[in-house]
Design a protein around this motif. Structure first.
Motif, short mmCIF file in Angstrom:
data_model
loop_
_atom_site.label_atom_id
_atom_site.label_comp_id
_atom_site.label_asym_id
_atom_site.label_seq_id
_atom_site.Cartn_x
_atom_site.Cartn_y
_atom_site.Cartn_z
N GLN A 164 -8.68 0.54 -2.95
CA GLN A 164 -9.65 0.35 -1.87
C GLN A 164 -11.06 0.10 -2.39
O GLN A 164 -12.02 0.16 -1.65
N ARG B 215 -7.84 5.46 -3.66
CA ARG B 215 -9.14 5.13 -3.07
C ARG B 215 -9.93 4.20 -3.99
O ARG B 215 -10.54 3.22 -3.54
N ASP C 114 0.84 -1.20 0.00
CA ASP C 114 0.00 0.00 0.00
C ASP C 114 0.87 1.25 0.00
O ASP C 114 0.55 2.24 -0.67
#
Length: 133
Positions: free
Chosen positions: A25, A21, A8
């Motif tokens: 994610q 994002r 990450d």
């Protein structure tokens, strides 16, 4: 193509906060805000995270759903499809097969009249368009 594996922390250095994002994610950009929603440019759409070719402009169509839509990927092995039961519904998530980044979702049987009757609903921020020329 060889798998791309990064932490990450490495992805955060490479990607903008919005790209991270969505791509890492499994977020979603707001409808009708992405740069490729209405694009008619002829070219190749690649993964913004790793550069793998994902879609071609000749499979892009106007679905009026708020995100770029394609009826099939460039190559069947370019994407991975994963059952997604988040948000209280059954959907099929689309990921880049090379780096496992979230791209969007695919829907089947909506009656768009495309050759596959599939709608790959993809976040613009997950893609990079290389115009033909």
């Amino acid at each position: 193509m060889e798998k791309v594996l990064k932490s990450d922390a490495e992805w955060r250095v490479q990607l903008s906060p919005e790209e991270f994002r969505v791509l890492r994610q499994a977020g979603t950009e707001r409808a009708y805000t992405g740069e490729y929603v209405d694009t008619k440019t002829v070219g190749v759409y690649s993964c913004r995270a790793c550069g793998t070719e994902l879609f071609r402009s000749d499979t892009k169509f106007d679905s009026h759903c708020g995100w770029p839509s394609f009826y099939e990927p460039s190559k069947s092995e370019a994407v991975t499809l994963i059952e997604d039961r988040s948000m209280g519904m059954a959907r099929v998530e689309v990921r880049c097969a090379t780096c496992d980044s979230h791209l969007g979702h695919v829907f089947h049987g909506e009656g768009y009249g495309t050759p596959t009757d599939d709608r790959y609903c993809i976040n613009s921020v997950s893609l990079r368009l290389e115009p033909a020329g």
